[in-house]
Design a protein around this motif. Structure first.
Motif, mmCIF file in Angstrom:
data_model
loop_
_atom_site.group_PDB
_atom_site.id
_atom_site.type_symbol
_atom_site.label_atom_id
_atom_site.label_comp_id
_atom_site.label_asym_id
_atom_site.label_seq_id
_atom_site.Cartn_x
_atom_site.Cartn_y
_atom_site.Cartn_z
ATOM 1 N N GLN A 310 0.860 -1.186 0.000
ATOM 2 C CA GLN A 310 0.000 0.000 0.000
ATOM 3 C C GLN A 310 0.895 1.235 0.000
ATOM 4 N N HIS A 311 0.585 2.195 -0.879
ATOM 5 C CA HIS A 311 1.406 3.407 -0.966
ATOM 6 C C HIS A 311 1.038 4.430 0.109
ATOM 7 N N PHE A 312 -0.256 4.569 0.395
ATOM 8 C CA PHE A 312 -0.711 5.575 1.366
ATOM 9 C C PHE A 312 -1.671 4.938 2.351
ATOM 10 N N PRO A 313 -1.295 4.699 3.561
ATOM 11 C CA PRO A 313 0.091 4.852 4.063
ATOM 12 C C PRO A 313 0.970 3.735 3.525
ATOM 13 N N ARG A 314 2.304 3.974 3.422
ATOM 14 C CA ARG A 314 3.218 2.991 2.848
ATOM 15 C C ARG A 314 3.300 1.759 3.751
ATOM 16 N N LYS A 315 3.009 0.606 3.172
ATOM 17 C CA LYS A 315 3.007 -0.632 3.955
ATOM 18 C C LYS A 315 3.099 -1.834 3.020
ATOM 19 N N THR A 316 3.835 -2.829 3.435
ATOM 20 C CA THR A 316 3.908 -4.099 2.700
ATOM 21 C C THR A 316 3.343 -5.183 3.595
ATOM 22 N N PHE A 317 2.376 -5.936 3.080
ATOM 23 C CA PHE A 317 1.698 -6.954 3.884
ATOM 24 C C PHE A 317 2.496 -8.263 3.865
ATOM 25 N N ALA A 318 2.685 -8.854 5.047
ATOM 26 C CA ALA A 318 3.402 -10.126 5.177
ATOM 27 C C ALA A 318 2.446 -11.289 4.900
ATOM 28 N N ARG A 319 3.015 -12.516 4.766
ATOM 29 C CA ARG A 319 2.178 -13.694 4.510
ATOM 30 C C ARG A 319 1.239 -13.962 5.679
ATOM 31 N N SER A 320 1.666 -13.579 6.872
ATOM 32 C CA SER A 320 0.797 -13.781 8.043
ATOM 33 C C SER A 320 -0.437 -12.875 7.987
ATOM 34 N N ASP A 321 -0.355 -11.755 7.235
ATOM 35 C CA ASP A 321 -1.502 -10.850 7.117
ATOM 36 C C ASP A 321 -2.595 -11.419 6.223
ATOM 37 N N PHE A 322 -2.265 -12.454 5.434
ATOM 38 C CA PHE A 322 -3.236 -12.986 4.475
ATOM 39 C C PHE A 322 -4.425 -13.650 5.172
ATOM 40 N N GLU A 323 -4.265 -14.013 6.444
ATOM 41 C CA GLU A 323 -5.373 -14.624 7.182
ATOM 42 C C GLU A 323 -6.146 -13.578 7.994
ATOM 43 N N LYS A 324 -5.692 -12.328 7.996
ATOM 44 C CA LYS A 324 -6.400 -11.256 8.717
ATOM 45 C C LYS A 324 -7.466 -10.659 7.811
ATOM 46 N N SER A 325 -8.522 -10.121 8.437
ATOM 47 C CA SER A 325 -9.621 -9.530 7.658
ATOM 48 C C SER A 325 -9.216 -8.161 7.132
ATOM 49 N N LEU A 326 -9.939 -7.746 6.101
ATOM 50 C CA LEU A 326 -9.691 -6.433 5.528
ATOM 51 C C LEU A 326 -9.940 -5.334 6.568
ATOM 52 N N LYS A 327 -10.899 -5.580 7.470
ATOM 53 C CA LYS A 327 -11.201 -4.621 8.531
ATOM 54 C C LYS A 327 -10.022 -4.498 9.487
ATOM 55 N N GLU A 328 -9.422 -5.659 9.865
ATOM 56 C CA GLU A 328 -8.276 -5.635 10.789
ATOM 57 C C GLU A 328 -7.070 -4.950 10.166
ATOM 58 N N LEU A 329 -6.929 -5.047 8.869
ATOM 59 C CA LEU A 329 -5.780 -4.456 8.178
ATOM 60 C C LEU A 329 -6.004 -2.985 7.835
ATOM 61 N N GLY A 330 -7.199 -2.430 8.182
ATOM 62 C CA GLY A 330 -7.468 -1.023 7.943
ATOM 63 C C GLY A 330 -7.715 -0.683 6.494
ATOM 64 N N LEU A 331 -8.230 -1.636 5.734
ATOM 65 C CA LEU A 331 -8.461 -1.408 4.309
ATOM 66 C C LEU A 331 -9.896 -0.975 4.006
ATOM 67 N N THR A 332 -10.781 -0.907 5.020
ATOM 68 C CA THR A 332 -12.166 -0.505 4.812
ATOM 69 C C THR A 332 -12.300 1.019 4.918
ATOM 70 N N PRO A 333 -13.226 1.605 4.248
ATOM 71 C CA PRO A 333 -14.229 1.009 3.337
ATOM 72 C C PRO A 333 -13.687 0.826 1.926
ATOM 73 N N SER A 334 -12.503 1.443 1.616
ATOM 74 C CA SER A 334 -11.912 1.294 0.277
ATOM 75 C C SER A 334 -10.412 1.447 0.388
ATOM 76 N N ALA A 335 -9.695 0.853 -0.573
ATOM 77 C CA ALA A 335 -8.234 0.950 -0.571
ATOM 78 C C ALA A 335 -7.695 0.613 -1.937
ATOM 79 N N VAL A 336 -6.448 1.052 -2.154
ATOM 80 C CA VAL A 336 -5.720 0.723 -3.388
ATOM 81 C C VAL A 336 -4.526 -0.142 -3.010
ATOM 82 N N LEU A 337 -4.398 -1.333 -3.649
ATOM 83 C CA LEU A 337 -3.303 -2.261 -3.347
ATOM 84 C C LEU A 337 -2.424 -2.433 -4.597
#
Length: 341
Positions: A310-337
């Protein structure tokens, strides 16, 4: 001549070759027979019935008129003689060797190529026991040398054949390894394609389920509005799109971003370029579903290896994040990946 035959058999010669040698040399003694055996060692034994015995002894006076066979033999050897010749032996004019009869002289001519002979009054004495033993010893030595030479040649041939066999074995093993490697690569590619196809199928099924769920929710909302006499809700994107950023801004301002949004709208861009992909997923859906959705759109994407950032805020998701919900990762209500295959 039984003594010569027994001697030759005692030396280990084959009985058939001994018979051939004695008959071919006209039973003229041990030495001619041994010479014949050595000379014809590698040749097949002919039919003994077709072997002509050589002429007899020349110890008696040789008269050309009385013995036409001896006369012809002497002429073939280059011997000039008168009507009556007293001869004890035949001498080779080229090497000086003396022979007891024309048969032995002919045998010498065949072996050496000499063609000049003359009659001699010198008498050939029979071999003594000591001379016989010496001749036998010489013959044994010659045979041992021949056997030794043959053994060395056979060993060389065996070594060369063994080297060829080993080389052929190595080449065959190399070919087998290459075939095995190719089969393994094909199998791995087939498994990868199968995995991608499975991911596509799963993504398609989940998308259909979400679409059906959304359609049922909209239908229920319309039916409720009709029952309550309320205006029908607008399910179009033009109405909902401006509302979402405002709600998101308000939620962010209150510190509860993403909690009140059941759905998340995502835009996915490839790091390699190309058109972006958009989808709407449940806010409780894990990031893994985004990977499966993308795998359903592109053959080159493997849901097990793709990464997101994610560019804003800058973040790279780890493999462990793949089991987390979009809500937990702060991607709601919309995001650009940003996706990297």
């Amino acid at each position: 001549m039984a003594g010569d035959k027994d001697t030759l058999l005692g030396m280990g010669f084959d009985a058939v070759r001994v018979e051939w040698a004695l008959k071919a040399t006209g039973n003229r003694g041990l030495q001619p027979a041994m010479d014949h055996i050595l000379e014809h060692e590698g040749q097949p034994v002919p039919d003994l019935e077709s072997v002509n015995e050589k002429a007899g002894s020349s110890s008696a006076p040789m008269d050309v008129d009385e013995d036409d066979e001896d006369a012809e033999a002497l002429k073939s050897l280059g011997v000039l003689k008168g009507n009556e010749v007293e001869a004890k032996s035949i001498k080779c004019s080229m090497c000086g060797k003396i022979f007891k009869n024309t048969a032995l002289a002919n045998f010498h001519a065949e072996k050496s190529g000499h063609d000049q002979f003359e009659e001699s009054t010198e008498e050939i004495k029979p071999l003594t026991e000591e001379e016989k033993k010496q001749r036998l010893e010489e013959l044994r030595t010659k045979m041992a040398e021949k056997r030794s030479k043959k053994a060395v040649e056979e060993a060389k041939e065996h070594k060369a054949n063994e080297a060829l066999r080993r080389k052929a074995g190595k080449d065959m093993n190399k070919i087998k390894e290459e075939l095995k490697l190719k089969e393994a690569i094909k199998e791995a590619e087939a498994k990868k394609r199968e995995k991608i196809e499975d991911a596509k199928a799963k993504a398609a099924i989940k998308a259909q389920i979400e679409a059906d769920k959304k359609a049922r929710a909209e239908k229920a909302a319309r039916e409720k509005a009709l029952r309550d006499g309320q205006p029908l809700p607008d399910s179009g994107a033009s109405t909902s799109a401006p509302a979402r950023p405002a709600a998101a801004a308000a939620a962010a301002a209150s510190g509860v971003a993403g909690k009140d949004f059941k759905e998340t709208r995502l835009q996915i861009r490839m790091s390699t370029g190309g058109q972006p992909y958009t989808t709407t997923l449940s806010s409780d859906a894990p990031l893994r579903e985004v990977a499966e959705f993308l795998a359903g759109q592109l053959l080159t994407v493997d849901p097990e290896t793709v990464t997101f950032a994610q560019h804003f805020p800058r973040k790279t998701f780890a493999r462990s994040d793949f089991e987390k919900s979009l809500k937990e990762l702060g991607l709601t209500p919309s995001a650009v990946l940003i996706a990297t295959p």
